[in-house]
Motif scaffolding. Structure first.
Motif, short mmCIF file in Angstrom:
data_model
loop_
_atom_site.label_atom_id
_atom_site.label_comp_id
_atom_site.label_asym_id
_atom_site.label_seq_id
_atom_site.Cartn_x
_atom_site.Cartn_y
_atom_site.Cartn_z
N UNK A 1 0.98 -1.50 0.47
CA UNK A 1 -0.20 0.11 0.19
C UNK A 1 0.59 1.25 0.10
N UNK A 2 1.64 1.20 -0.99
CA UNK A 2 2.74 2.45 -0.82
C UNK A 2 2.66 3.53 -1.45
N UNK A 3 0.72 3.56 -2.70
CA UNK A 3 0.27 4.88 -2.69
C UNK A 3 -0.79 5.54 -1.70
N UNK A 4 -0.74 6.35 -1.91
CA UNK A 4 -1.38 7.52 -1.05
C UNK A 4 -3.29 6.59 -1.35
N UNK A 5 -3.47 6.84 -3.11
CA UNK A 5 -4.31 6.96 -2.57
C UNK A 5 -4.71 5.46 -4.79
N UNK A 6 -5.17 4.92 -4.40
CA UNK A 6 -4.99 3.48 -5.62
C UNK A 6 -6.09 2.83 -5.42
N UNK A 7 -6.51 2.32 -7.31
CA UNK A 7 -7.26 1.03 -7.06
C UNK A 7 -6.21 0.15 -8.38
N UNK A 8 -5.91 -0.90 -7.35
CA UNK A 8 -5.23 -2.07 -8.14
C UNK A 8 -5.42 -3.20 -8.64
N UNK A 9 -5.61 -4.09 -9.54
CA UNK A 9 -6.18 -5.21 -9.64
C UNK A 9 -4.63 -5.81 -9.99
N UNK A 10 -4.58 -7.47 -9.12
CA UNK A 10 -3.83 -8.32 -8.81
C UNK A 10 -4.31 -9.84 -9.28
N UNK A 11 -4.37 -10.37 -9.95
CA UNK A 11 -4.11 -12.31 -9.83
C UNK A 11 -6.14 -12.20 -9.10
N UNK A 12 -7.02 -11.40 -10.36
CA UNK A 12 -8.62 -11.63 -9.79
C UNK A 12 -9.19 -11.27 -8.66
N UNK A 13 -7.85 -10.21 -7.50
CA UNK A 13 -8.57 -9.43 -6.82
C UNK A 13 -8.03 -7.71 -7.21
N UNK A 14 -8.69 -7.24 -6.63
CA UNK A 14 -8.81 -5.85 -6.30
C UNK A 14 -8.37 -4.98 -4.80
N UNK A 15 -7.20 -4.65 -5.08
CA UNK A 15 -6.67 -4.12 -3.64
C UNK A 15 -6.94 -2.67 -4.21
N UNK A 16 -7.32 -1.70 -2.93
CA UNK A 16 -8.42 -0.26 -3.24
C UNK A 16 -7.38 0.40 -1.53
N UNK A 17 -7.02 1.29 -1.72
CA UNK A 17 -6.09 2.04 -0.86
C UNK A 17 -6.71 3.53 -0.57
N UNK A 18 -7.27 3.61 0.39
CA UNK A 18 -7.70 5.84 0.17
C UNK A 18 -7.00 5.89 1.99
N UNK A 19 -6.65 6.78 1.50
CA UNK A 19 -5.54 6.83 2.63
C UNK A 19 -5.40 6.20 3.76
#
Length: 399
Positions: free
Chosen positions: A114-132
């Motif tokens: 979770x390096x980015x402050x705000x990010x929406x990414x997909x990996x291996x049919x998974x959604x990784x979200x971070x909002x601060x």
């Protein structure tokens, strides 16, 4: 095969390798050793394969050091506090190490940094979200919230989010697969958080500006200026958060492949894939969902921009008032300077010409001195009188 397995329990490894070489006369020693290693298991392949070499000093020490370092890294691995939400809204909380978590999810270690402050990414049919401070992993079956403690998220996590994921809330994506509901719930929470910050700042800023721009007050209150400075700083942070949120959504909207990757159930469920191919395009639904929250973020950005414009206009008015007061003080200073200069000039003129002027005061002051001198001279004349020729005796004449 059974004999070899039984022999592996009784005989040492070197003997087994030699036995494998003798059982396969037509093969090379290394190949025979490889077959024996394959029979005994992959875990023993490395010691069994390869030529024999004399032991090197320090080799055992290096092996022990690596084992100890691996054990140490495993013991200090970060532990996540995980809250799991399924499709029915059931909630379970547990703690799990980072290594175990990304192995179960089929992810890499870098995916959970979770390096980015705000990010929406997909990996291996998974959604990784971070909002601060909000970290989440979305799968086709569940939603995982990581490290929610000490973030004041209990009310939203355990009261609002389960009902939204179960379809009891007011989510427009309820007929769609689970990942749509999870993404919408997270986006809705973050938009409501930004709206709450703006609703707190807006009345404070307007009240402070009204007090500063009021014409009844001739001077500017420094305490109000300090409050305005703090509110302006908070407004700048809010504008930055909104900008980053908009940019993260816009990056996904600009790439169709990322929109397709966000539709997890489309690729994991064949029936959903057939429905999507027939006419219901999940990528378009995901695009509409993200565009909706992008417009909401744009509205918040416009409201924050209006507040910033009001602050700038009020600062201009304050600077104009300060300039007018400064001009009044400069005018008074100039008048005092001119008056002082005039008085000094007249004083210098009096000093320059005062020694050559005569007045009656000086005559009156010198009159008694002249009378006294005349009386003394007359007295001296009458005090000496000769008696005759050749006589020097003085005679005092009296009446």
């Amino acid at each position: 095969m059974e004999r070899l397995r039984s022999l592996s329990r009784l005989l040492p490894r070197r003997t087994l390798c030699a036995l494998a070489q003798g059982l396969t006369p037509g093969a090379r020693p290394i190949a025979a050793c490889g077959r024996a290693a394959h029979i005994l298991g992959r875990s023993r392949a490395a010691p069994l394969c390869g030529p024999r070499r004399p032991p090197v000093a320090g080799e055992m020490h290096r092996l022990r050091t690596s084992d100890v370092s691996q054990a140490t890294l495993a013991s200090v691995a970060p532990v996540f506090t995980v809250t799991k939400f399924d499709k029915e809204g059931n909630v379970t909380s547990f703690e799990k190490k980072k290594t175990d978590l990304y192995q179960e999810l089929g992810l890499q270690a870098r995916d959970l940094r979770f390096q980015h402050v705000m990010s929406i990414t997909t990996r291996n049919n998974r959604i990784i979200m971070r909002m601060e401070y909000l970290k989440a992993v979305i799968t086709p079956e569940c939603l995982l919230i990581l490290d929610y403690r000490n973030l004041n998220l209990e009310q939203w996590l355990f009261r609002e989010l389960p009902s939204q994921l179960a379809g009891e809330g007011q989510l427009v994506t309820y007929p769609l697969p689970f990942e749509f509901r999870a993404i919408e719930a997270l986006l809705q929470y973050w938009i409501s958080t930004l709206q709450g910050k703006l609703s707190v700042l807006q009345p404070l800023i307007l009240e402070t500006l009204e007090a500063l721009v009021d014409p009844k007050h001739s001077s500017v209150d420094r305490s109000k200026l300090h409050i305005l400075l703090q509110n302006g700083k908070s407004l700048s942070e809010l504008e930055t958060d909104i900008k980053i949120f908009k940019e993260s959504i816009l990056e996904i909207l600009d790439e169709e492949e990322r929109l397709e990757e966000l539709c997890l159930t489309k690729w994991s469920d064949p029936q959903v894939f057939e429905k999507s191919s027939a006419g219901i395009d999940h990528a378009e639904e995901m695009e509409l969902l993200l565009e909706n929250y992008y417009r909401l973020a744009e509205d918040l950005s416009n409201a924050a921009r209006e507040l910033r414009a009001l602050i700038d206009d009020s600062q201009s008015i304050i600077f104009i008032n300060l300039d007018s007061h400064r001009n009044v003080m400069m005018r008074l200073n100039l008048q005092l300077t001119m008056g002082t200069f005039s008085l000094s000039l007249f004083g210098l003129m009096g000093v320059a010409f005062g020694m050559n002027l005569e007045s009656s005061l000086e005559e009156m002051a010198s009159l008694p001195k002249k009378t006294l001198q005349a009386d003394r001279s007359m007295e001296m004349k009458h005090s000496f009188r000769p008696d005759g020729p050749g006589s020097s005796r003085s005679v005092l004449t009296t009446r």
